[in-house]
Motif scaffolding. Structure first.
Motif, short mmCIF file in Angstrom:
data_model
loop_
_atom_site.label_atom_id
_atom_site.label_comp_id
_atom_site.label_asym_id
_atom_site.label_seq_id
_atom_site.Cartn_x
_atom_site.Cartn_y
_atom_site.Cartn_z
N HIS A 200 -4.91 8.82 -3.59
CA HIS A 200 -6.21 8.24 -4.48
C HIS A 200 -7.31 8.22 -3.86
N ILE A 201 -7.34 7.15 -2.84
CA ILE A 201 -8.69 6.72 -2.27
C ILE A 201 -9.19 8.04 -1.38
N PHE B 296 0.71 -1.05 -0.08
CA PHE B 296 -0.05 0.12 -0.01
C PHE B 296 0.96 1.28 0.06
N SER B 297 0.80 2.00 -0.80
CA SER B 297 1.68 3.24 -1.02
C SER B 297 0.81 4.50 -0.82
N PHE B 298 1.63 5.73 -0.48
CA PHE B 298 0.91 6.68 -0.16
C PHE B 298 0.14 7.18 -1.27
N THR B 299 0.78 7.16 -2.66
CA THR B 299 0.05 7.46 -3.97
C THR B 299 -1.45 6.83 -3.99
#
Length: 84
Positions: free
Chosen positions: A8-9, A1-4
Motif C-alpha cells: 500500500h505504501i 508490518f505486513s506485506f499488504t
C-alpha cells in the motif's frame, strides 16, 4: 508490518498520490520530544516518500501521553543507538 501494508505504501509512492498514511517517523522536535524517537503519525506520502508529517493538535493530557510514549520507546531504543 505486513506485506499488504508495504505494498500500500509503495503503491502510493509510485503513483505519487499524496495520500495520508500513518507511518513511523522521527518525532524529535514535536510536542517537546528531544530524542530521535520514531512513532506513528499521519504523513502525506507521495512520489518522493514522506512529504509532510501532520501534527494533530493535542490537549495537555494528550501531549503528556505522547511524551510518555516517546520516553518509553526511547528507553528501549537508546540501547540500540548506544551500540552503534
Amino acid at each position: 508490518f505486513s506485506f499488504t501494508a508495504a505494498a500500500h505504501i509503495a503503491k502510493n509512492v509510485l503513483s505519487d498520490t499524496n495520500s495520508i498514511i500513518a507511518l513511523s517517523t522521527c518525532v524529535r522536535g514535536l510536542y517537546g520530544i528531544e530524542n530521535d524517537v520514531f512513532l506513528s503519525l499521519p504523513c502525506v506520502v507521495g512520489g518522493h516518500g514522506v512529504r509532510r508529517v501532520l501534527c494533530p493538535p493535542l490537549d495537555d493530557s494528550e501531549k503528556e501521553g505522547f511524551q510518555n510514549s516517546a520516553k518509553a520507546v526511547w528507553e528501549v531504543q537508546q540501547g540500540v543507538w548506544d551500540s552503534i
